[in-house]
Enzyme design. Structure first.
Site, PDB file in Angstrom:
ATOM      1  N   SER A 125     -46.461 -49.467  14.238  1.00 19.75           N
ATOM      2  CA  SER A 125     -45.921 -49.289  12.888  1.00 19.75           C
ATOM      3  C   SER A 125     -46.571 -48.104  12.193  1.00 19.75           C
ATOM      4  O   SER A 125     -47.740 -47.783  12.442  1.00 19.75           O
ATOM      5  CB  SER A 125     -46.217 -50.564  12.096  1.00 19.75           C
ATOM      6  OG  SER A 125     -46.063 -50.339  10.727  1.00 19.75           O
ATOM      7  N   TYR A 150     -51.967 -57.730   8.757  1.00 19.59           N
ATOM      8  CA  TYR A 150     -50.845 -57.353   9.633  1.00 19.59           C
ATOM      9  C   TYR A 150     -51.062 -55.936  10.183  1.00 19.59           C
ATOM     10  O   TYR A 150     -50.981 -55.704  11.383  1.00 19.59           O
ATOM     11  CB  TYR A 150     -49.513 -57.428   8.860  1.00 19.59           C
ATOM     12  CG  TYR A 150     -48.415 -56.657   9.521  1.00 19.59           C
ATOM     13  CD1 TYR A 150     -47.757 -57.169  10.628  1.00 19.59           C
ATOM     14  CD2 TYR A 150     -48.047 -55.373   9.077  1.00 19.59           C
ATOM     15  CE1 TYR A 150     -46.765 -56.431  11.275  1.00 19.59           C
ATOM     16  CE2 TYR A 150     -47.070 -54.636   9.701  1.00 19.59           C
ATOM     17  CZ  TYR A 150     -46.434 -55.178  10.800  1.00 19.59           C
ATOM     18  OH  TYR A 150     -45.465 -54.446  11.436  1.00 19.59           O
ATOM     19  N   LYS A 154     -51.906 -54.331  14.188  1.00 19.79           N
ATOM     20  CA  LYS A 154     -51.224 -53.228  14.895  1.00 19.79           C
ATOM     21  C   LYS A 154     -52.252 -52.194  15.369  1.00 19.79           C
ATOM     22  O   LYS A 154     -52.167 -51.678  16.470  1.00 19.79           O
ATOM     23  CB  LYS A 154     -50.174 -52.564  13.999  1.00 19.79           C
ATOM     24  CG  LYS A 154     -48.954 -53.436  13.726  1.00 19.79           C
ATOM     25  CD  LYS A 154     -48.118 -53.657  14.984  1.00 19.79           C
ATOM     26  CE  LYS A 154     -46.998 -54.648  14.763  1.00 19.79           C
ATOM     27  NZ  LYS A 154     -46.325 -55.079  16.007  1.00 19.79           N
TER      28      LYS A 154
HETATM   29  N1  UFG Z   1     -39.168 -53.034  -2.689  1.00 20.10           N
HETATM   30  C1  UFG Z   1     -38.680 -53.312  -3.935  1.00 20.10           C
HETATM   31  N2  UFG Z   1     -38.153 -54.544  -4.157  1.00 20.10           N
HETATM   32  C2  UFG Z   1     -38.090 -55.497  -3.187  1.00 20.10           C
HETATM   33  C3  UFG Z   1     -38.576 -55.185  -1.912  1.00 20.10           C
HETATM   34  C4  UFG Z   1     -39.123 -53.939  -1.689  1.00 20.10           C
HETATM   35  O1  UFG Z   1     -38.729 -52.480  -4.847  1.00 20.10           O
HETATM   36  O2  UFG Z   1     -37.610 -56.608  -3.465  1.00 20.10           O
HETATM   37  C5  UFG Z   1     -39.713 -51.690  -2.441  1.00 20.10           C
HETATM   38  C6  UFG Z   1     -41.154 -51.755  -1.976  1.00 20.10           C
HETATM   39  O3  UFG Z   1     -42.029 -51.835  -3.061  1.00 20.10           O
HETATM   40  C7  UFG Z   1     -41.263 -50.446  -1.200  1.00 20.10           C
HETATM   41  C8  UFG Z   1     -39.858 -50.266  -0.598  1.00 20.10           C
HETATM   42  O4  UFG Z   1     -39.003 -51.091  -1.392  1.00 20.10           O
HETATM   43  O5  UFG Z   1     -41.508 -49.400  -2.075  1.00 20.10           O
HETATM   44  C9  UFG Z   1     -39.775 -50.709   0.843  1.00 20.10           C
HETATM   45  O6  UFG Z   1     -40.303 -52.003   0.943  1.00 20.10           O
HETATM   46  P1  UFG Z   1     -40.093 -52.919   2.220  1.00 20.10           P
HETATM   47  O7  UFG Z   1     -40.762 -54.228   1.927  1.00 20.10           O
HETATM   48  O8  UFG Z   1     -38.668 -52.949   2.613  1.00 20.10           O
HETATM   49  O9  UFG Z   1     -40.858 -52.121   3.354  1.00 20.10           O
HETATM   50  P2  UFG Z   1     -42.402 -51.719   3.464  1.00 20.10           P
HETATM   51  O10 UFG Z   1     -42.409 -50.231   3.462  1.00 20.10           O
HETATM   52  O11 UFG Z   1     -43.256 -52.400   2.486  1.00 20.10           O
HETATM   53  O12 UFG Z   1     -42.814 -52.391   4.841  1.00 20.10           O
HETATM   54  C10 UFG Z   1     -42.080 -52.172   6.007  1.00 20.10           C
HETATM   55  C11 UFG Z   1     -42.134 -53.392   6.939  1.00 20.10           C
HETATM   56  C12 UFG Z   1     -43.501 -53.599   7.494  1.00 20.10           C
HETATM   57  C13 UFG Z   1     -44.025 -52.346   8.084  1.00 20.10           C
HETATM   58  C14 UFG Z   1     -43.977 -51.254   7.048  1.00 20.10           C
HETATM   59  C15 UFG Z   1     -44.465 -49.950   7.560  1.00 20.10           C
HETATM   60  O13 UFG Z   1     -41.720 -54.540   6.251  1.00 20.10           O
HETATM   61  O14 UFG Z   1     -43.450 -54.603   8.490  1.00 20.10           O
HETATM   62  O15 UFG Z   1     -42.633 -51.073   6.625  1.00 20.10           O
HETATM   63  O16 UFG Z   1     -44.735 -49.129   6.451  1.00 20.10           O
HETATM   64  F1  UFG Z   1     -45.297 -52.485   8.498  1.00 20.10           F
END
Ligand code: UFG
Length: 341
Positions: A125, A150, A154
């Site tokens: 990741s 998590y 990785k």
């Molecule tokens: N976000 C919102 N509202 C929500 C959900 C997410 O605004 O309800 C925002 C988050 O704050 C972030 C963006 O959308 O800025 C993306 O969030 P995600 O949760 O979709 O993805 P992440 O980047 O946090 O995490 C994902 C995977 C992880 C992985 C990671 C690698 O879920 O498993 O990418 O960076 F490790």
């Protein structure tokens, strides 16, 4: 060639099984179904016309894993997806993450080594880069202190694989994913989060479906053009295809080192508001949202430099953000219909 896909009924795993079968590989899935359903095996068979073999067990069970390798002597390679992946849950229940993600990897590598299966593609990741100093992020960017258990699993998993490569003929390709979203064009497989989604895309589609009242946008005061956080969203089918390409490189003996690393992203960053706008554009719907505080542990902005994967693997992400959000919506409609029935 028979390939073991661990976590093959999961989100990225199931899409990869389809691509492998369509490229002529015979697939054996191992999954404990802790975060997926056996129906996915039927859906894969509906898409490809080939039913993958399926074994349900937990790879953290060492003796069962050992038995599995004795039962399948013709395996030539492994693609390892099986892992827990909820960042927030890993903070509140770290031992679950260290146990599931690391015991399973150790048992798998032990089984592979004992049974002379030496080709591994590993699901890593971009979290290993933490808050990157430079954008876009290339493979040589430093691995930073993990922001969650998590992410730490990785990093540790990459180190375990590295060390094993040093003492044996073991070969590994580590694929560092950016943010996979979207679903297969058949709308027969896709992401199926249990309970309230943590991730942006399923939250948007569930809001459009009326399952959620509104979307919370976490933070609008980031140092980005519209103030919301930026990620490199990649269509899950593009991501799945990269696994086939990586595996073929490995099996053709084209690797330059025993252990290679590739970033898998599009090279373009989109903000949370960009994703909402894309969804609204392709569906003609409105997503009600509220700006909230930043989500703890979130990186401000991260996107990939995919040059190495483009040039060395000869792979490129092809699908646009609009294709990603539209495919996610088609899938949500199918899932919601199924859940209502
Ligand atoms: N976000 C919102 N509202 C929500 C959900 C997410 O605004 O309800 C925002 C988050 O704050 C972030 C963006 O959308 O800025 C993306 O969030 P995600 O949760 O979709 O993805 P992440 O980047 O946090 O995490 C994902 C995977 C992880 C992985 C990671 C690698 O879920 O498993 O990418 O960076 F490790």
């Amino acid at each position: 060639m028979q390939v073991l896909v661990t976590g093959g009924t999961g989100y990225i795993g199931s899409h990869t099984v389809v691509e492998l079968q369509q490229s002529g590989f015979e697939v054996v899935i191992v999954d404990d179904l802790s975060n997926s359903s056996a129906d996915v095996v039927d859906s894969i068979a509906s898409i490809t016309g080939i039913r993958p073999q399926f074994e349900k067990f937990d790879l953290a069970d060492g003796s069962r894993t050992h038995q599995f390798f004795s039962d399948y002597p013709d395996l030539g390679a492994v693609i390892h997806f099986a892992a827990c992946k909820a960042v927030g849950e890993s903070v509140t229940n770290p031992l679950k993450y260290y146990r599931n993600n690391l015991f399973s990897l150790i048992n798998l590598v032990r089984g592979m080594t004992d049974h002379q299966v030496s080709n591994l593609v590993f699901s890593s990741s971009c979290t290993v880069y933490g808050n990157p100093d430079q954008l876009p992020v290339g493979e040589n960017a430093p691995v930073k202190q993990a922001l969650s258990p998590y992410g730490n699993t990785k990093q540790i998993a990459e180190e375990i694989i590295d060390d094993q490569c040093k003492v044996s003929s073991f070969r590994a390709i580590l694929l560092r994913y950016f943010n996979p979203i979207g679903a297969h064009e058949s709308a027969l497989i896709g992401e199926q989060p249990l309970g309230v989604p943590n991730n942006l895309m399923p939250y948007i589609t569930q809001t459009a479906m009326g399952i959620r009242d509104h979307l919370n946008v976490f933070g609008s005061d980031y140092h980005t053009p519209d103030g919301t956080a930026i990620r490199d969203y990649i269509h899950v089918v593009d991501l799945a295809k990269a696994h086939v390409t990586a595996l073929e490189r490995m099996l053709k003996g084209e690797m330059k080192e025993q252990r290679e690393i590739f970033n898998l992203g599009t090279g373009t960053g989109y903000s949370v508001l960009d994703v909402i706008r894309s969804f609204e554009r392709v569906t003609g719907m409105k997503i009600p949202y509220r700006i909230m505080d930043r989500r703890p542990g979130d990186v401000e902005q991260v996107w990939a430099d995919p040059k190495k994967a483009n040039e060395v693997l000869g792979w490129k992400a092809m699908r646009t953000l609009d294709e990603m959000t539209l495919s996610a919506w088609k899938w949500e409609q199918v899932v919601s219909r199924k859940n209502k029935a």
